[in-house]
Design an enzyme around this catalytic site. Structure first.
Site, mmCIF file in Angstrom:
data_model
loop_
_atom_site.group_PDB
_atom_site.id
_atom_site.type_symbol
_atom_site.label_atom_id
_atom_site.label_comp_id
_atom_site.label_asym_id
_atom_site.label_seq_id
_atom_site.Cartn_x
_atom_site.Cartn_y
_atom_site.Cartn_z
ATOM 1 N N LYS A 56 0.807 -1.223 0.000
ATOM 2 C CA LYS A 56 0.000 0.000 0.000
ATOM 3 C C LYS A 56 0.844 1.279 0.000
ATOM 4 O O LYS A 56 0.514 2.279 0.617
ATOM 5 C CB LYS A 56 -0.984 0.018 1.188
ATOM 6 C CG LYS A 56 -1.887 -1.205 1.265
ATOM 7 C CD LYS A 56 -2.589 -1.506 -0.064
ATOM 8 C CE LYS A 56 -3.619 -0.466 -0.446
ATOM 9 N NZ LYS A 56 -4.204 -0.725 -1.785
ATOM 10 N N THR A 59 2.473 0.993 -5.146
ATOM 11 C CA THR A 59 3.020 -0.021 -6.062
ATOM 12 C C THR A 59 2.274 -0.044 -7.390
ATOM 13 O O THR A 59 2.889 0.034 -8.461
ATOM 14 C CB THR A 59 2.910 -1.434 -5.434
ATOM 15 O OG1 THR A 59 2.946 -1.332 -4.016
ATOM 16 C CG2 THR A 59 4.018 -2.331 -5.925
ATOM 17 N N HIS A 117 6.799 -7.281 -2.671
ATOM 18 C CA HIS A 117 6.719 -6.540 -1.403
ATOM 19 C C HIS A 117 7.759 -7.077 -0.413
ATOM 20 O O HIS A 117 7.729 -6.735 0.768
ATOM 21 C CB HIS A 117 5.330 -6.687 -0.770
ATOM 22 C CG HIS A 117 4.249 -5.902 -1.452
ATOM 23 N ND1 HIS A 117 4.445 -4.640 -1.966
ATOM 24 C CD2 HIS A 117 2.942 -6.207 -1.688
ATOM 25 C CE1 HIS A 117 3.305 -4.200 -2.489
ATOM 26 N NE2 HIS A 117 2.386 -5.135 -2.346
ATOM 27 N N SER A 147 -4.038 2.937 4.829
ATOM 28 C CA SER A 147 -4.356 2.261 3.568
ATOM 29 C C SER A 147 -4.324 0.739 3.727
ATOM 30 O O SER A 147 -5.196 0.020 3.225
ATOM 31 C CB SER A 147 -3.373 2.705 2.489
ATOM 32 O OG SER A 147 -3.759 2.215 1.238
ATOM 33 N N ARG A 266 -8.651 3.769 -2.939
ATOM 34 C CA ARG A 266 -9.572 4.406 -1.997
ATOM 35 C C ARG A 266 -9.509 5.927 -2.087
ATOM 36 O O ARG A 266 -10.420 6.566 -2.553
ATOM 37 C CB ARG A 266 -9.237 3.899 -0.583
ATOM 38 C CG ARG A 266 -10.329 3.996 0.451
ATOM 39 C CD ARG A 266 -9.847 3.394 1.759
ATOM 40 N NE ARG A 266 -8.583 3.982 2.176
ATOM 41 C CZ ARG A 266 -8.463 5.106 2.884
ATOM 42 N NH1 ARG A 266 -9.526 5.751 3.288
ATOM 43 N NH2 ARG A 266 -7.269 5.567 3.201
#
Length: 304
Positions: A56, A59, A117, A147, A266
């Site tokens: 988050k 990426t 990640h 996030s 979002r």
């Protein structure tokens, strides 16, 4: 596989990745830990480009920018497939008939763009051996936490975050998938001078996308006309990407990601943390942050 078939896909029990397991002290999903030997022995190539980040941290945005650069701003080409099919997520598995990132990457012709990640000490060693280029993107801890919390609420393949209060503590303790944010950003920051790593900041990308995209162009040794550059800036803006089904993860079935709980994309705005942290939580977080980041030359902006 058609979009309709995708929507009807049910999530196999073993992919409800609530079960986690530590590998080298880092929390991973059981599916990832079960495949760890294969991931660790993944064979990178010299012309691979790896996009790395903490979860988050921007990426998907960076992936889309890179794909637009590689395709000279051609929107149709960039919508040829979902993000996770265009740029395989090397340590992640999706339920059949969807592919695991590792399988996709191994079948993909060069040059490949890949995603991870993983913290720096867990990156498959072949990336260092082959001297592959890496773009790392980092985002301030507070916005990352907010996030990640909402993402964990809507994504059935990661552990349930619990309450907001619980999650703040879980995040601070690094007991989330891919481990501690603090160790992650510091580890990659320390590696950047020894390897071909472009280290970017989410807040800088928000503040001046043109400047940061030009850094990526230079790193990739590519030129771009002003017209193409403007096209890339426009098509990778948050509002446009939010409407792009090939980038916003809405093609995944709701049994995997339930966008009615919280959309994958979002808000995308630095400073959103202020809507969640209480004054007491913020003060406690800052105290803990100072301790964990002491001695590092890495600095973040929590708003722009």
């Amino acid at each position: 596989m058609s979009l309709e078939e995708m929507k009807d896909l049910k999530l196999d029990e073993k992919y409800r990745q609530l079960e986690t397991k530590e590998v080298k002290g880092i929390l991973l999903t059981k599916i990832t830990s079960d495949n760890w030997d294969k991931i660790w022995n993944f064979q990178a190539r010299p012309d691979d480009l790896l996009i790395a980040s903490y979860a988050k941290a921007g990426t998907t945005w960076t992936q889309e920018i890179v794909d637009m650069i590689q395709n000279d701003g051609d929107v149709q080409k960039c919508q040829r497939a979902n993000t996770y099919d265009r740029q395989p997520f090397i340590e992640w598995s999706l339920p059949p008939p969807l592919n695991s990132g590792l399988d996709l990457a191994n079948k993909m012709p060069s040059p490949r763009t890949l995603k991870t990640h993983l913290p720096v000490h867990m990156l498959p060693p072949s990336f260092w051996k082959e001297n592959s280029k890496i773009i790392y993107v980092a985002r301030n801890a507070k916005d990352c936490l907010v996030s990640y919390y909402h993402f964990s609420r809507m994504n059935k393949m990661v552990p349930d975050p619990g309450t907001w209060e619980e999650y703040v503590e879980t995040f601070k303790a690094g007991k989330v998938l891919w481990g501690s944010w603090y160790d992650h950003v510091k580890g990659w920051w320390e590696a950047k001078d020894q390897h071909r790593i472009l280290y970017l900041f989410y807040e800088d990308m928000k503040e001046d996308p043109k400047r940061e995209i030009q850094k990526i162009l230079k790193f990739l040794e590519k030129d771009s006309s002003e017209e193409v550059l403007n096209k890339i800036i426009y098509n990778t803006s948050f509002d446009v990407m939010k409407q792009n089904p090939m980038a916003n993860y809405t093609t995944l079935p709701s049994s995997i990601m339930d966008h009615s709980i919280s959309p994958f994309m979002r808000k995308g705005m630095p400073g959103d943390w202020k809507n969640y942290f209480t004054v007491a939580q913020n003060e406690e977080f800052d105290r803990d942050y100072q301790k964990k980041m002491a001695g590092s030359t890495l600095t973040f902006r929590t708003e722009i």
